[in-house]
Scaffold this motif. Sequence first.
Motif, PDB file in Angstrom:
ATOM      1  N   LEU A  87       0.839  -1.190   0.000  1.00  0.00           N
ATOM      2  CA  LEU A  87       0.000   0.000   0.000  1.00  0.00           C
ATOM      3  C   LEU A  87       0.873   1.239   0.000  1.00  0.00           C
ATOM      4  O   LEU A  87       1.843   1.326   0.754  1.00  0.00           O
ATOM      5  CB  LEU A  87      -0.896   0.015   1.233  1.00  0.00           C
ATOM      6  N   LYS A  88       0.517   2.197  -0.847  1.00  0.00           N
ATOM      7  CA  LYS A  88       1.244   3.454  -0.921  1.00  0.00           C
ATOM      8  C   LYS A  88       0.228   4.576  -1.000  1.00  0.00           C
ATOM      9  O   LYS A  88      -0.908   4.366  -1.380  1.00  0.00           O
ATOM     10  CB  LYS A  88       2.151   3.495  -2.160  1.00  0.00           C
ATOM     11  N   GLY A  89       0.660   5.770  -0.647  1.00  0.00           N
ATOM     12  CA  GLY A  89      -0.199   6.934  -0.822  1.00  0.00           C
ATOM     13  C   GLY A  89      -0.792   7.438   0.469  1.00  0.00           C
ATOM     14  O   GLY A  89      -0.515   6.944   1.562  1.00  0.00           O
ATOM     15  N   ASP A  90      -1.628   8.464   0.322  1.00  0.00           N
ATOM     16  CA  ASP A  90      -2.297   9.094   1.455  1.00  0.00           C
ATOM     17  C   ASP A  90      -3.408   8.194   1.987  1.00  0.00           C
ATOM     18  O   ASP A  90      -3.688   7.142   1.426  1.00  0.00           O
ATOM     19  CB  ASP A  90      -2.876  10.441   1.027  1.00  0.00           C
ATOM     20  N   ILE A  91      -4.078   8.654   3.008  1.00  0.00           N
ATOM     21  CA  ILE A  91      -5.065   7.833   3.709  1.00  0.00           C
ATOM     22  C   ILE A  91      -6.258   7.463   2.822  1.00  0.00           C
ATOM     23  O   ILE A  91      -6.629   6.301   2.749  1.00  0.00           O
ATOM     24  CB  ILE A  91      -5.525   8.549   4.997  1.00  0.00           C
ATOM     25  N   ALA A  92      -6.871   8.424   2.150  1.00  0.00           N
ATOM     26  CA  ALA A  92      -8.060   8.114   1.333  1.00  0.00           C
ATOM     27  C   ALA A  92      -7.730   7.207   0.145  1.00  0.00           C
ATOM     28  O   ALA A  92      -8.426   6.209  -0.070  1.00  0.00           O
ATOM     29  CB  ALA A  92      -8.747   9.401   0.888  1.00  0.00           C
ATOM     30  N   PRO A  93      -6.664   7.496  -0.641  1.00  0.00           N
ATOM     31  CA  PRO A  93      -6.319   6.556  -1.719  1.00  0.00           C
ATOM     32  C   PRO A  93      -5.920   5.175  -1.180  1.00  0.00           C
ATOM     33  O   PRO A  93      -6.180   4.160  -1.828  1.00  0.00           O
ATOM     34  CB  PRO A  93      -5.139   7.225  -2.421  1.00  0.00           C
ATOM     35  N   LYS A  94      -5.337   5.156  -0.004  1.00  0.00           N
ATOM     36  CA  LYS A  94      -4.973   3.878   0.620  1.00  0.00           C
ATOM     37  C   LYS A  94      -6.235   3.077   0.946  1.00  0.00           C
ATOM     38  O   LYS A  94      -6.277   1.861   0.782  1.00  0.00           O
ATOM     39  CB  LYS A  94      -4.176   4.163   1.884  1.00  0.00           C
ATOM     40  N   LYS A  95      -7.286   3.762   1.387  1.00  0.00           N
ATOM     41  CA  LYS A  95      -8.562   3.097   1.670  1.00  0.00           C
ATOM     42  C   LYS A  95      -9.141   2.519   0.383  1.00  0.00           C
ATOM     43  O   LYS A  95      -9.605   1.377   0.368  1.00  0.00           O
ATOM     44  CB  LYS A  95      -9.547   4.079   2.295  1.00  0.00           C
ATOM     45  N   VAL A  96      -9.100   3.282  -0.706  1.00  0.00           N
ATOM     46  CA  VAL A  96      -9.585   2.786  -1.997  1.00  0.00           C
ATOM     47  C   VAL A  96      -8.813   1.536  -2.391  1.00  0.00           C
ATOM     48  O   VAL A  96      -9.385   0.532  -2.813  1.00  0.00           O
ATOM     49  CB  VAL A  96      -9.465   3.886  -3.083  1.00  0.00           C
ATOM     50  N   ASN A  97      -7.499   1.579  -2.225  1.00  0.00           N
ATOM     51  CA  ASN A  97      -6.626   0.443  -2.529  1.00  0.00           C
ATOM     52  C   ASN A  97      -7.004  -0.767  -1.672  1.00  0.00           C
ATOM     53  O   ASN A  97      -7.130  -1.892  -2.177  1.00  0.00           O
ATOM     54  CB  ASN A  97      -5.172   0.858  -2.287  1.00  0.00           C
ATOM     55  N   LEU A  98      -7.188  -0.545  -0.377  1.00  0.00           N
ATOM     56  CA  LEU A  98      -7.579  -1.634   0.526  1.00  0.00           C
ATOM     57  C   LEU A  98      -8.906  -2.260   0.113  1.00  0.00           C
ATOM     58  O   LEU A  98      -9.050  -3.488   0.102  1.00  0.00           O
ATOM     59  CB  LEU A  98      -7.711  -1.103   1.957  1.00  0.00           C
ATOM     60  N   LEU A  99      -9.872  -1.429  -0.236  1.00  0.00           N
ATOM     61  CA  LEU A  99     -11.189  -1.943  -0.613  1.00  0.00           C
ATOM     62  C   LEU A  99     -11.120  -2.732  -1.916  1.00  0.00           C
ATOM     63  O   LEU A  99     -11.772  -3.769  -2.053  1.00  0.00           O
ATOM     64  CB  LEU A  99     -12.191  -0.789  -0.711  1.00  0.00           C
ATOM     65  N   PHE A 100     -10.326  -2.251  -2.857  1.00  0.00           N
ATOM     66  CA  PHE A 100     -10.178  -2.963  -4.124  1.00  0.00           C
ATOM     67  C   PHE A 100      -9.500  -4.312  -3.909  1.00  0.00           C
ATOM     68  O   PHE A 100      -9.985  -5.350  -4.372  1.00  0.00           O
ATOM     69  CB  PHE A 100      -9.383  -2.109  -5.115  1.00  0.00           C
ATOM     70  N   GLN A 101      -8.401  -4.311  -3.179  1.00  0.00           N
ATOM     71  CA  GLN A 101      -7.683  -5.574  -2.935  1.00  0.00           C
ATOM     72  C   GLN A 101      -8.516  -6.533  -2.092  1.00  0.00           C
ATOM     73  O   GLN A 101      -8.454  -7.745  -2.291  1.00  0.00           O
ATOM     74  CB  GLN A 101      -6.337  -5.294  -2.266  1.00  0.00           C
ATOM     75  N   SER A 102      -9.299  -6.014  -1.165  1.00  0.00           N
ATOM     76  CA  SER A 102     -10.140  -6.901  -0.343  1.00  0.00           C
ATOM     77  C   SER A 102     -11.207  -7.568  -1.203  1.00  0.00           C
ATOM     78  O   SER A 102     -11.573  -8.724  -0.971  1.00  0.00           O
ATOM     79  CB  SER A 102     -10.778  -6.137   0.817  1.00  0.00           C
ATOM     80  N   ALA A 103     -11.701  -6.853  -2.203  1.00  0.00           N
ATOM     81  CA  ALA A 103     -12.682  -7.457  -3.114  1.00  0.00           C
ATOM     82  C   ALA A 103     -12.030  -8.533  -3.962  1.00  0.00           C
ATOM     83  O   ALA A 103     -12.619  -9.599  -4.176  1.00  0.00           O
ATOM     84  CB  ALA A 103     -13.298  -6.376  -4.003  1.00  0.00           C
ATOM     85  N   LEU A 104     -10.815  -8.272  -4.436  1.00  0.00           N
ATOM     86  CA  LEU A 104     -10.105  -9.276  -5.233  1.00  0.00           C
ATOM     87  C   LEU A 104      -9.794 -10.527  -4.419  1.00  0.00           C
ATOM     88  O   LEU A 104      -9.798 -11.636  -4.946  1.00  0.00           O
ATOM     89  CB  LEU A 104      -8.799  -8.693  -5.786  1.00  0.00           C
ATOM     90  N   SER A 105      -9.516 -10.332  -3.136  1.00  0.00           N
ATOM     91  CA  SER A 105      -9.193 -11.458  -2.250  1.00  0.00           C
ATOM     92  C   SER A 105     -10.428 -12.070  -1.612  1.00  0.00           C
ATOM     93  O   SER A 105     -10.324 -13.005  -0.826  1.00  0.00           O
ATOM     94  CB  SER A 105      -8.237 -10.993  -1.149  1.00  0.00           C
ATOM     95  N   ASP A 106     -11.601 -11.517  -1.913  1.00  0.00           N
ATOM     96  CA  ASP A 106     -12.870 -12.001  -1.372  1.00  0.00           C
ATOM     97  C   ASP A 106     -12.893 -11.981   0.149  1.00  0.00           C
ATOM     98  O   ASP A 106     -13.344 -12.931   0.795  1.00  0.00           O
ATOM     99  CB  ASP A 106     -13.178 -13.401  -1.909  1.00  0.00           C
ATOM    100  N   VAL A 107     -12.392 -10.891   0.720  1.00  0.00           N
ATOM    101  CA  VAL A 107     -12.397 -10.714   2.173  1.00  0.00           C
ATOM    102  C   VAL A 107     -13.743 -10.142   2.585  1.00  0.00           C
ATOM    103  O   VAL A 107     -14.235  -9.171   1.988  1.00  0.00           O
ATOM    104  CB  VAL A 107     -11.249  -9.771   2.613  1.00  0.00           C
ATOM    105  N   HIS A 108     -14.357 -10.735   3.594  1.00  0.00           N
ATOM    106  CA  HIS A 108     -15.660 -10.285   4.083  1.00  0.00           C
ATOM    107  C   HIS A 108     -15.501  -8.992   4.884  1.00  0.00           C
ATOM    108  O   HIS A 108     -14.629  -8.888   5.740  1.00  0.00           O
ATOM    109  CB  HIS A 108     -16.305 -11.368   4.952  1.00  0.00           C
ATOM    110  N   ILE A 109     -16.368  -8.022   4.602  1.00  0.00           N
ATOM    111  CA  ILE A 109     -16.371  -6.745   5.316  1.00  0.00           C
ATOM    112  C   ILE A 109     -17.652  -6.652   6.126  1.00  0.00           C
ATOM    113  O   ILE A 109     -18.734  -6.992   5.645  1.00  0.00           O
ATOM    114  CB  ILE A 109     -16.264  -5.571   4.319  1.00  0.00           C
ATOM    115  N   LYS A 110     -17.532  -6.150   7.362  1.00  0.00           N
ATOM    116  CA  LYS A 110     -18.678  -6.083   8.262  1.00  0.00           C
ATOM    117  C   LYS A 110     -19.288  -4.683   8.356  1.00  0.00           C
ATOM    118  O   LYS A 110     -20.492  -4.546   8.507  1.00  0.00           O
ATOM    119  CB  LYS A 110     -18.267  -6.540   9.657  1.00  0.00           C
ATOM    120  N   THR A 111     -18.452  -3.655   8.290  1.00  0.00           N
ATOM    121  CA  THR A 111     -18.921  -2.283   8.472  1.00  0.00           C
ATOM    122  C   THR A 111     -19.710  -1.826   7.243  1.00  0.00           C
ATOM    123  O   THR A 111     -19.216  -1.894   6.121  1.00  0.00           O
ATOM    124  CB  THR A 111     -17.723  -1.338   8.710  1.00  0.00           C
ATOM    125  N   PHE A 112     -20.936  -1.336   7.489  1.00  0.00           N
ATOM    126  CA  PHE A 112     -21.810  -0.971   6.380  1.00  0.00           C
ATOM    127  C   PHE A 112     -21.203   0.115   5.497  1.00  0.00           C
ATOM    128  O   PHE A 112     -21.297   0.050   4.266  1.00  0.00           O
ATOM    129  CB  PHE A 112     -23.178  -0.512   6.896  1.00  0.00           C
TER     130      PHE A 112
END
Length: 136
Positions: A87-112
């Motif tokens: 992960l690289k970048g500022d906080i908001a782009p890092k969140k976008v990166n995390l969400l994209f990679q979590s979808a690719l890895s099929d990680v379950h998210i709980k927070t609405f």
Amino acid sequence: KTLDECQMVRNERKSDSLSATRKGRVASHFYLRHETIQLFNDKLHAEMTQADLLSVVCQSSEFANVKVREEEQEELKFLEGACRVDLKGDIAPKKVNLLFQSALSDVHIKTFSLISDRNYVLQNIGRILRALFDIV
């Protein structure tokens, strides 16, 4: 003038005419903002790693409204452990990166709010990546 600076159109001052460039046509076709094209112009280069490329895509202006909320912090830290690409970048782009990679890895998210943001990211990132593929 702005579109000319972003290399999306060419303004022929002598003949007072505008003509679209390849980048301009791609941006129009994929509904990209001129700020995103300028980001690509400034940051893309031949020797980029996967992490660098993903970081640039996640900085796209289409994700400007993705904010990090206090109640998401704990789950975002958990998602960091599931990421395969650095992960690289500022906080908001890092969140976008995390969400994209979590979808690719099929990680379950709980927070609405994270579920909603991930859906937004997934709706837009495919379009941005297709445009980037056409540009390069």
